[in-house]
Design an enzyme around this catalytic site. Structure first.
Site, PDB file in Angstrom:
ATOM      1  N   LYS A  35      11.566  30.430  -5.940  1.00  0.00           N
ATOM      2  CA  LYS A  35      10.809  30.245  -6.387  1.00  0.00           C
ATOM      3  C   LYS A  35      11.602  30.699  -8.059  1.00  0.00           C
ATOM      4  O   LYS A  35      10.936  31.518  -8.623  1.00  0.00           O
ATOM      5  CB  LYS A  35       9.334  29.963  -6.382  1.00  0.00           C
ATOM      6  CG  LYS A  35       8.656  28.606  -7.717  1.00  0.00           C
ATOM      7  CD  LYS A  35       7.533  28.324  -6.383  1.00  0.00           C
ATOM      8  CE  LYS A  35       6.679  29.384  -7.256  1.00  0.00           C
ATOM      9  NZ  LYS A  35       6.266  29.612  -8.646  1.00  0.00           N
ATOM     10  N   ASP A  62      10.514  24.980 -10.694  1.00  0.00           N
ATOM     11  CA  ASP A  62       8.759  24.839 -10.538  1.00  0.00           C
ATOM     12  C   ASP A  62       8.942  25.143 -12.018  1.00  0.00           C
ATOM     13  O   ASP A  62       8.080  26.332 -12.336  1.00  0.00           O
ATOM     14  CB  ASP A  62       8.252  26.189  -9.611  1.00  0.00           C
ATOM     15  CG  ASP A  62       6.640  25.882  -9.470  1.00  0.00           C
ATOM     16  OD1 ASP A  62       6.595  25.215  -9.842  1.00  0.00           O
ATOM     17  OD2 ASP A  62       6.050  27.639  -9.604  1.00  0.00           O
ATOM     18  N   LEU A  63       8.718  24.157 -12.787  1.00  0.00           N
ATOM     19  CA  LEU A  63       8.911  23.620 -13.536  1.00  0.00           C
ATOM     20  C   LEU A  63       7.550  22.927 -14.040  1.00  0.00           C
ATOM     21  O   LEU A  63       7.060  22.384 -15.192  1.00  0.00           O
ATOM     22  CB  LEU A  63       9.293  23.680 -14.856  1.00  0.00           C
ATOM     23  CG  LEU A  63      10.877  24.376 -14.939  1.00  0.00           C
ATOM     24  CD1 LEU A  63      12.244  23.422 -15.567  1.00  0.00           C
ATOM     25  CD2 LEU A  63      10.565  25.485 -15.348  1.00  0.00           C
ATOM     26  N   LYS A  64       6.762  22.101 -13.309  1.00  0.00           N
ATOM     27  CA  LYS A  64       5.749  21.181 -12.984  1.00  0.00           C
ATOM     28  C   LYS A  64       5.981  19.921 -14.252  1.00  0.00           C
ATOM     29  O   LYS A  64       4.728  20.209 -15.287  1.00  0.00           O
ATOM     30  CB  LYS A  64       4.060  21.816 -12.488  1.00  0.00           C
ATOM     31  CG  LYS A  64       4.566  23.229 -11.786  1.00  0.00           C
ATOM     32  CD  LYS A  64       2.408  24.063 -12.145  1.00  0.00           C
ATOM     33  CE  LYS A  64       2.724  24.747 -11.173  1.00  0.00           C
ATOM     34  NZ  LYS A  64       4.009  26.150 -10.827  1.00  0.00           N
ATOM     35  N   ASP A  67       4.891  14.580 -18.096  1.00  0.00           N
ATOM     36  CA  ASP A  67       5.227  13.761 -19.364  1.00  0.00           C
ATOM     37  C   ASP A  67       5.043  12.182 -19.857  1.00  0.00           C
ATOM     38  O   ASP A  67       5.044  11.909 -18.259  1.00  0.00           O
ATOM     39  CB  ASP A  67       6.036  14.565 -20.184  1.00  0.00           C
ATOM     40  CG  ASP A  67       6.701  14.978 -21.955  1.00  0.00           C
ATOM     41  OD1 ASP A  67       5.604  14.124 -22.065  1.00  0.00           O
ATOM     42  OD2 ASP A  67       7.067  15.789 -21.988  1.00  0.00           O
ATOM     43  N   ILE A  68       5.849  11.870 -20.578  1.00  0.00           N
ATOM     44  CA  ILE A  68       5.670  10.115 -20.598  1.00  0.00           C
ATOM     45  C   ILE A  68       6.937  10.291 -19.317  1.00  0.00           C
ATOM     46  O   ILE A  68       7.978  10.842 -18.674  1.00  0.00           O
ATOM     47  CB  ILE A  68       6.173   9.383 -21.463  1.00  0.00           C
ATOM     48  CG1 ILE A  68       7.094  10.189 -22.833  1.00  0.00           C
ATOM     49  CG2 ILE A  68       4.495   9.853 -22.465  1.00  0.00           C
ATOM     50  CD1 ILE A  68       7.831   9.234 -24.062  1.00  0.00           C
ATOM     51  N   ASN A  70       9.928   8.655 -19.007  1.00  0.00           N
ATOM     52  CA  ASN A  70      10.855   9.264 -19.299  1.00  0.00           C
ATOM     53  C   ASN A  70      11.600  10.283 -19.775  1.00  0.00           C
ATOM     54  O   ASN A  70      12.610  10.468 -19.456  1.00  0.00           O
ATOM     55  CB  ASN A  70      11.091   7.977 -20.992  1.00  0.00           C
ATOM     56  CG  ASN A  70      12.899   8.163 -21.875  1.00  0.00           C
ATOM     57  OD1 ASN A  70      13.868   7.711 -20.748  1.00  0.00           O
ATOM     58  ND2 ASN A  70      13.261   8.811 -22.389  1.00  0.00           N
ATOM     59  N   THR A  71      10.495  10.825 -20.369  1.00  0.00           N
ATOM     60  CA  THR A  71      11.544  12.767 -20.801  1.00  0.00           C
ATOM     61  C   THR A  71      11.030  13.205 -19.164  1.00  0.00           C
ATOM     62  O   THR A  71      12.177  13.669 -18.477  1.00  0.00           O
ATOM     63  CB  THR A  71      10.056  12.579 -21.297  1.00  0.00           C
ATOM     64  OG1 THR A  71      10.274  12.376 -22.319  1.00  0.00           O
ATOM     65  CG2 THR A  71      10.459  13.833 -22.147  1.00  0.00           C
ATOM     66  N   THR A 126      -4.018  25.953  -7.213  1.00  0.00           N
ATOM     67  CA  THR A 126      -4.336  26.665  -6.024  1.00  0.00           C
ATOM     68  C   THR A 126      -5.716  28.012  -7.006  1.00  0.00           C
ATOM     69  O   THR A 126      -6.129  28.110  -5.861  1.00  0.00           O
ATOM     70  CB  THR A 126      -3.497  27.302  -4.800  1.00  0.00           C
ATOM     71  OG1 THR A 126      -2.283  28.055  -5.393  1.00  0.00           O
ATOM     72  CG2 THR A 126      -3.112  26.238  -4.447  1.00  0.00           C
ATOM     73  N   ARG A 176      -1.872  34.916   1.115  1.00  0.00           N
ATOM     74  CA  ARG A 176      -2.331  36.211   0.902  1.00  0.00           C
ATOM     75  C   ARG A 176      -2.322  36.867   2.612  1.00  0.00           C
ATOM     76  O   ARG A 176      -2.781  36.522   2.989  1.00  0.00           O
ATOM     77  CB  ARG A 176      -3.552  36.770   0.856  1.00  0.00           C
ATOM     78  CG  ARG A 176      -3.812  36.357  -1.287  1.00  0.00           C
ATOM     79  CD  ARG A 176      -2.937  36.946  -2.261  1.00  0.00           C
ATOM     80  NE  ARG A 176      -2.307  37.137  -3.063  1.00  0.00           N
ATOM     81  CZ  ARG A 176      -1.266  36.484  -3.338  1.00  0.00           C
ATOM     82  NH1 ARG A 176      -0.514  35.725  -2.960  1.00  0.00           N
ATOM     83  NH2 ARG A 176      -1.063  35.990  -4.797  1.00  0.00           N
ATOM     84  N   ARG A 206       3.376  37.806  -6.019  1.00  0.00           N
ATOM     85  CA  ARG A 206       3.308  38.846  -5.950  1.00  0.00           C
ATOM     86  C   ARG A 206       2.910  40.205  -4.505  1.00  0.00           C
ATOM     87  O   ARG A 206       2.995  41.161  -4.532  1.00  0.00           O
ATOM     88  CB  ARG A 206       2.094  38.954  -6.961  1.00  0.00           C
ATOM     89  CG  ARG A 206       1.498  38.600  -8.176  1.00  0.00           C
ATOM     90  CD  ARG A 206       0.311  38.300  -8.965  1.00  0.00           C
ATOM     91  NE  ARG A 206      -0.122  37.178  -8.542  1.00  0.00           N
ATOM     92  CZ  ARG A 206      -1.036  36.454  -8.933  1.00  0.00           C
ATOM     93  NH1 ARG A 206      -1.894  36.876  -9.514  1.00  0.00           N
ATOM     94  NH2 ARG A 206      -1.362  35.739  -8.236  1.00  0.00           N
TER      95      ARG A 206
HETATM   96  O1  C5P Z   1       1.693  35.746  -6.676  1.00  0.00           O
HETATM   97  P1  C5P Z   1       1.696  34.446  -6.438  1.00  0.00           P
HETATM   98  O2  C5P Z   1       1.712  34.537  -4.877  1.00  0.00           O
HETATM   99  O3  C5P Z   1      -0.239  33.850  -6.234  1.00  0.00           O
HETATM  100  O4  C5P Z   1       2.262  32.981  -6.822  1.00  0.00           O
HETATM  101  C1  C5P Z   1       2.105  32.361  -6.292  1.00  0.00           C
HETATM  102  C2  C5P Z   1       3.233  31.391  -7.080  1.00  0.00           C
HETATM  103  O5  C5P Z   1       2.619  30.029  -6.971  1.00  0.00           O
HETATM  104  C3  C5P Z   1       3.217  31.119  -8.764  1.00  0.00           C
HETATM  105  O6  C5P Z   1       4.392  31.326  -9.277  1.00  0.00           O
HETATM  106  C4  C5P Z   1       2.121  30.300  -8.515  1.00  0.00           C
HETATM  107  O7  C5P Z   1       2.619  29.266 -10.565  1.00  0.00           O
HETATM  108  C5  C5P Z   1       2.816  29.159  -7.850  1.00  0.00           C
HETATM  109  N1  C5P Z   1       2.166  27.782  -7.479  1.00  0.00           N
HETATM  110  C6  C5P Z   1       0.497  27.529  -7.496  1.00  0.00           C
HETATM  111  N2  C5P Z   1      -0.460  27.790  -6.781  1.00  0.00           N
HETATM  112  C7  C5P Z   1       0.419  25.948  -7.523  1.00  0.00           C
HETATM  113  C8  C5P Z   1       1.826  25.762  -7.297  1.00  0.00           C
HETATM  114  C9  C5P Z   1       2.645  26.676  -7.739  1.00  0.00           C
HETATM  115  O8  C5P Z   1      -0.117  29.234  -7.247  1.00  0.00           O
HETATM  116  N3  C5P Z   1      -0.170  24.769  -7.150  1.00  0.00           N
END
Ligand code: C5P
Length: 233
Positions: A35, A62-64, A67-68, A70-71, A126, A176, A206
């Site tokens: 990702k 994962d740039l989420k 926007d409008i 068209n963009t 999350t 986790r 992480r």
């Molecule tokens: O380090 P960790 O396991 O918490 O990373 C989770 C990854 O998932 C991060 O890159 C975070 O930006 C992404 N993410 C998230 N919750 C979302 C969408 C993406 O934690 N709803």
């Protein structure tokens, strides 16, 4: 499902191309996708994505987008021509925005002769609290707009799976393993809990990146956590 590796997405949340590629190469045996998020993409741009693709890796951009219409459509076409396997947009951007993303993605994929990438909707991050009803409403809106799936915490995955059926992709961050710290994630689950709740893929950052063990060892332990019997050698 027997190939657990095909369900682990490792977040390359690192500042440089070198560090990102290093983590990817070390853990490639365990991950189906890597990702690339806003930090790495802002620093290193599309070339890094091309390098990951050239190495044969799946990429979740994962740039989420939010926007409008068209963009977002233009951004979706750009992600498609870059060759990513998945990218995401915010469901809260609305139905017209999500439809525009789907149309532009299909058109661009057709134009260059590739399979369109999967488009996922972000429901509720999350790191924030939410209700199942909120997530379900956003997930239904995303499915109605033609998206392939959603990103949601493992806590809502079961309800989404039950409501939206087996073909709607569910990707769950906030994972986790029992041996890792929770950090800023609030609605956390273990890998096994996520899959038991109906997730198709888990996203882990992480716990692998910052592991006191080698990242490959952490990734291997996560696979083991997904299914202690099947994965153990
Ligand atoms: O380090 P960790 O396991 O918490 O990373 C989770 C990854 O998932 C991060 O890159 C975070 O930006 C992404 N993410 C998230 N919750 C979302 C969408 C993406 O934690 N709803």
């Amino acid at each position: 499902m027997s190939d657990k590796r095909s369900r682990l997405i490792i977040a390359l949340d690192l500042p440089t191309r070198e560090e990102a590629l290093d983590l990817a190469h070390r853990t490639a045996d365990y991950a189906s996708h890597f990702k690339v998020g806003s930090r790495l993409f802002t620093a290193e741009g599309p070339e890094l994505v091309r390098e990951l693709k050239k190495s044969g890796y799946g990429v979740f951009l994962d740039l989420k987008f939010h926007d409008i219409p068209n963009t977002v459509a233009e951004a979706a076409a750009a992600a498609t021509s870059l060759g990513v396997d998945m990218f995401d947009v915010h469901a809260s951007g609305g139905t017209a925005m999500m439809r525009a993303a789907v149309t532009a993605t299909r058109k661009e994929a057709d134009r260059i002769g590739i399979d369109p990438p999967k488009i996922l909707a972000i429901t509720v991050l999350t790191s924030m609290s939410s209700t199942v009803d909120e997530v379900l409403a956003l997930a239904e809106r995303a499915k109605g707009a033609g998206l392939d799936g959603i990103v949601s915490s493992a806590w809502e995955a079961r309800a989404v799976r039950d409501r939206l059926g087996p073909d709607f992709l569910i990707v769950t961050p906030g994972i986790r393993p029992s041996w890792a710290a929770k950090q800023d994630q609030r609605r956390v689950a273990t890998p096994l809990q996520a899959f038991e709740n109906g997730a198709d893929y888990i996203v882990i950052g992480r716990p692998i990146r910052d592991s006191s063990k080698r990242p490959s060892e952490a990734a291997r332990m996560i696979l083991e956590d997904m299914n202690p019997v099947e994965v153990r050698e």
